[in-house]
Design a protein around this motif. Structure first.
Motif, PDB file in Angstrom:
ATOM      1  N   ASP A 149       0.807  -1.230   0.000  1.00  0.00           N
ATOM      2  CA  ASP A 149       0.000   0.000   0.000  1.00  0.00           C
ATOM      3  C   ASP A 149       0.833   1.270   0.000  1.00  0.00           C
ATOM      4  O   ASP A 149       0.295   2.362   0.154  1.00  0.00           O
ATOM      5  N   PHE A 194       0.884   7.660   2.833  1.00  0.00           N
ATOM      6  CA  PHE A 194       1.334   7.222   1.512  1.00  0.00           C
ATOM      7  C   PHE A 194       2.657   7.885   1.147  1.00  0.00           C
ATOM      8  O   PHE A 194       2.819   9.091   1.310  1.00  0.00           O
ATOM      9  N   TYR A 196       5.224   7.092  -2.259  1.00  0.00           N
ATOM     10  CA  TYR A 196       5.516   6.210  -3.393  1.00  0.00           C
ATOM     11  C   TYR A 196       6.964   5.751  -3.342  1.00  0.00           C
ATOM     12  O   TYR A 196       7.876   6.559  -3.142  1.00  0.00           O
ATOM     13  N   ALA A 286     -10.077   0.713  -1.877  1.00  0.00           N
ATOM     14  CA  ALA A 286      -8.798   1.201  -1.356  1.00  0.00           C
ATOM     15  C   ALA A 286      -9.018   2.331  -0.363  1.00  0.00           C
ATOM     16  O   ALA A 286      -9.921   3.164  -0.527  1.00  0.00           O
ATOM     17  N   MET A 290      -3.677   8.963  -1.726  1.00  0.00           N
ATOM     18  CA  MET A 290      -2.413   9.240  -2.389  1.00  0.00           C
ATOM     19  C   MET A 290      -1.981  10.707  -2.267  1.00  0.00           C
ATOM     20  O   MET A 290      -0.899  11.078  -2.735  1.00  0.00           O
ATOM     21  N   ARG A 299      -6.842   6.887  -4.451  1.00  0.00           N
ATOM     22  CA  ARG A 299      -6.459   5.994  -3.366  1.00  0.00           C
ATOM     23  C   ARG A 299      -5.619   4.842  -3.914  1.00  0.00           C
ATOM     24  O   ARG A 299      -5.563   4.622  -5.124  1.00  0.00           O
ATOM     25  N   TYR A 300      -4.978   4.125  -2.995  1.00  0.00           N
ATOM     26  CA  TYR A 300      -4.004   3.103  -3.395  1.00  0.00           C
ATOM     27  C   TYR A 300      -4.196   1.848  -2.560  1.00  0.00           C
ATOM     28  O   TYR A 300      -4.447   1.923  -1.350  1.00  0.00           O
ATOM     29  N   TRP A 304      -2.376  -0.996  -6.910  1.00  0.00           N
ATOM     30  CA  TRP A 304      -3.328  -0.385  -7.851  1.00  0.00           C
ATOM     31  C   TRP A 304      -3.741   1.003  -7.367  1.00  0.00           C
ATOM     32  O   TRP A 304      -3.868   1.255  -6.171  1.00  0.00           O
ATOM     33  N   TRP A 305      -3.964   1.896  -8.337  1.00  0.00           N
ATOM     34  CA  TRP A 305      -4.566   3.200  -8.076  1.00  0.00           C
ATOM     35  C   TRP A 305      -6.089   3.078  -8.202  1.00  0.00           C
ATOM     36  O   TRP A 305      -6.583   2.270  -8.990  1.00  0.00           O
ATOM     37  N   THR A 306      -6.807   3.903  -7.469  1.00  0.00           N
ATOM     38  CA  THR A 306      -8.255   3.986  -7.671  1.00  0.00           C
ATOM     39  C   THR A 306      -8.684   5.446  -7.649  1.00  0.00           C
ATOM     40  O   THR A 306      -8.079   6.282  -6.974  1.00  0.00           O
ATOM     41  N   TYR A 313     -10.352   1.753 -11.502  1.00  0.00           N
ATOM     42  CA  TYR A 313      -9.270   1.028 -10.838  1.00  0.00           C
ATOM     43  C   TYR A 313      -8.162   0.841 -11.866  1.00  0.00           C
ATOM     44  O   TYR A 313      -8.402   0.288 -12.948  1.00  0.00           O
TER      45      TYR A 313
END
Length: 514
Positions: A149, A194, A196, A286, A290, A299-300, A304-306, A313
């Motif tokens: 995540d 979050f 990355y 999710a 982010m 969201r993550y 995956w991103w959403t 998604y």
């Protein structure tokens, strides 16, 4: 007879009400799921309730936004497929950070297989032989779920903006990628927020390799690729031979769509639950924000991103390598490309093209328009062409040497006056026997392609923009990388300004060889 007519009328009304009540994307309830294991069956957009004219606008959007490919599927069938020249359908494409979603998927499968206990396992426990630097309570608390995540808490600079990804670059240059990530200090407790970090998913790949027999790729082939009918992939490795977890996977666009379709079908494939439905639900619900400043909330989860407000998604890689899953309209779309653009408007265009859950009347005019746009995409557009100055003959065949530099360029030679113009460039890789790269160079506004390296064709063209300035565009077609070299000739000196579509810029100076 009246009773029969009344019953038929009521049945018809009930069917109409049922159809109206279905979500826009739902397939008819008695229609079995379609499985593209052996290949995608193609239909017209109208046969799947989509508008060909609206799909044609998607193809145009791709042309305007540096796409290499665009695929749209609905109800398990391919309704549109465009490849933008000089890229072509026969090339696998780097999916960049979409690799993270694949590694996330494999992690869910490993938990299902009992190879991993849960998302809650401590990361450090998988590396007992290592002496890990900066080992504190926070690092000991880091779990598989935190890696999935992007909430590991590791100190890492790789923001999803135009800033320099300092830590990611250091990571890529290190000789021990796993050790580099594990030894990083903690910036915050795991789960705090979050951040990355391609190192997170590389640790996941290393864990998968350890727990599945030594190779993340071998496990992927057995559990994911083979069941989906994905046979030909390429996956980069780190210096220790571990498949890179944050990027480095190459797939055909049609195979990318199969991975999206697995999620669209909640982890099922041809009667088998390949991936736990609960794993897909975690992606579809999710919770990790982010923290993007503008636009809708992203969201993550699990790689995956959403975009919750779009019910979208997304497996997302740099420069828009995308697998987009839209369950409410039963659509999977795939993009490979060369630059970023805003995702929400593009998703809105896809959604707008899905007009009905049921087939629409065939529209020959709109279908012809779509076919024309797809054909146009497959034909390379000519770039600018200017007359060659007198300087072209003077610099043609001359060898230019460079001191050690950030580009790694050691020597350059251009042949600009031959019937078949060409280039020769030697990079400093630390080996005395390094061979130069050579290839054709288009001077007529069109790329010339070198196929010397398997799976890695390079397209190059050049143009004079001033009497003493020559610009070269180089495209690595499988990577989606675009590089521009602006050469300014000044007597025995050559000044080179470089930039690419990953945001890197540099200037180096060469000199004519004696």
């Amino acid at each position: 007879m009246r009773a029969h007519r009344k019953t038929s009328l009521l049945a018809s009304m009930a069917a109409s009400l049922l159809l109206a009540a279905l979500p826009l994307g739902a397939a008819p309830v008695d229609e079995p799921a379609v499985w593209p294991t052996a290949g995608w069956a193609a239909t017209t957009p109208e046969a799947q309730g989509m508008d060909s004219a609206a799909v044609a606008k998607l193809v145009d959007f791709g042309a305007a936004n540096a796409m290499d490919s665009l695929l749209v599927t609905r109800h398990g069938r391919l309704v549109a497929e465009a490849y933008y020249a000089p890229y072509r359908a026969t090339l696998k494409h780097a999916v960049n950070s979409t690799t993270k979603a694949v590694v996330g998927t494999l992690t869910g499968m490993a938990i299902q297989d009992g190879l991993l206990a849960s998302r809650d396992q401590a990361v450090i426990d998988f590396f007992p032989e290592r002496t890990i630097a900066n080992l504190d309570a926070a690092k000991k608390a880091m779990t598989i779920g935190h890696l999935l995540d992007m909430t590991s808490g590791i100190d890492w600079k790789e923001k999803l903006d135009n800033s320099v990804p300092e830590t990611a670059l250091q990571f890529g240059r290190s000789r021990d990628w796993q050790g580099f990530v594990l030894d990083r200090p903690m910036a915050q407790p795991p789960g705090s927020g979050f951040n990355y970090n391609s190192g997170n998913t590389h640790l996941l790949s290393a864990i998968l390799a350890r727990k599945t027999g030594g190779s993340t790729l071998a496990y992927a082939q057995r559990r994911l690729f083979q069941p989906l009918g994905i046979g030909d992939v390429r996956w980069r490795k780190d210096p220790q031979g571990i498949e890179t977890g944050g990027f480095g996977l190459y797939l055909y666009p049609r195979d990318m769509a199969k991975i999206g379709y697995l999620y669209l079908r909640k982890g099922q494939w041809e009667g088998r639950q390949l991936l736990p439905a609960a794993w897909v639900d975690q992606v579809f619900n999710a919770s990790v924000n982010m923290e993007f400043r503008d636009g809708p909330v992203f969201r993550y989860a699990n790689g995956w991103w959403t975009i919750p407000e779009k019910r979208a998604y997304i497996a997302a890689g740099m420069n828009r390598q995308l697998i987009i899953v839209l369950p409410e309209i039963d659509v999977v779309a795939v993009v490979t490309g060369r630059r970023n653009y805003l995702l929400p408007p593009f998703i809105d265009m896809i959604t707008a093209a899905a007009r009905s859950a049921a087939p629409l009347p065939e529209d020959g005019t709109a279908q012809a328009l779509l076919a024309d746009r797809i054909r146009a995409a497959s034909v390379e557009k000519q770039g600018p062409v200017a007359p060659a100055p007198d300087l072209a003959a003077a610099v043609s065949g001359k060898v230019w040497q460079f001191d050690r530099n950030v580009l790694g360029v050691k020597r350059l030679m251009l042949d600009l006056t031959a019937a078949s113009p060409s280039y020769q460039i030697l990079f400093d890789n630390g080996r005395a026997d390094a061979e130069p790269f050579t290839g054709p160079l288009g001077l007529d506004g069109y790329y010339r392609i070198s196929e010397k390296v398997a799976d890695a064709p390079v397209a190059v063209r050049g143009e004079w923009i001033e009497p003493q300035a020559f610009r070269i565009f180089s495209r690595s077609l499988s990577d989606g990388d675009v590089s521009m070299y602006l050469l300014r000739f000044d007597g025995a000196k050559l000044n080179v300004a470089f930039e690419n579509n990953r945001g890197f810029k540099a200037q180096v100076q060469g000199r004519a060889a004696d």
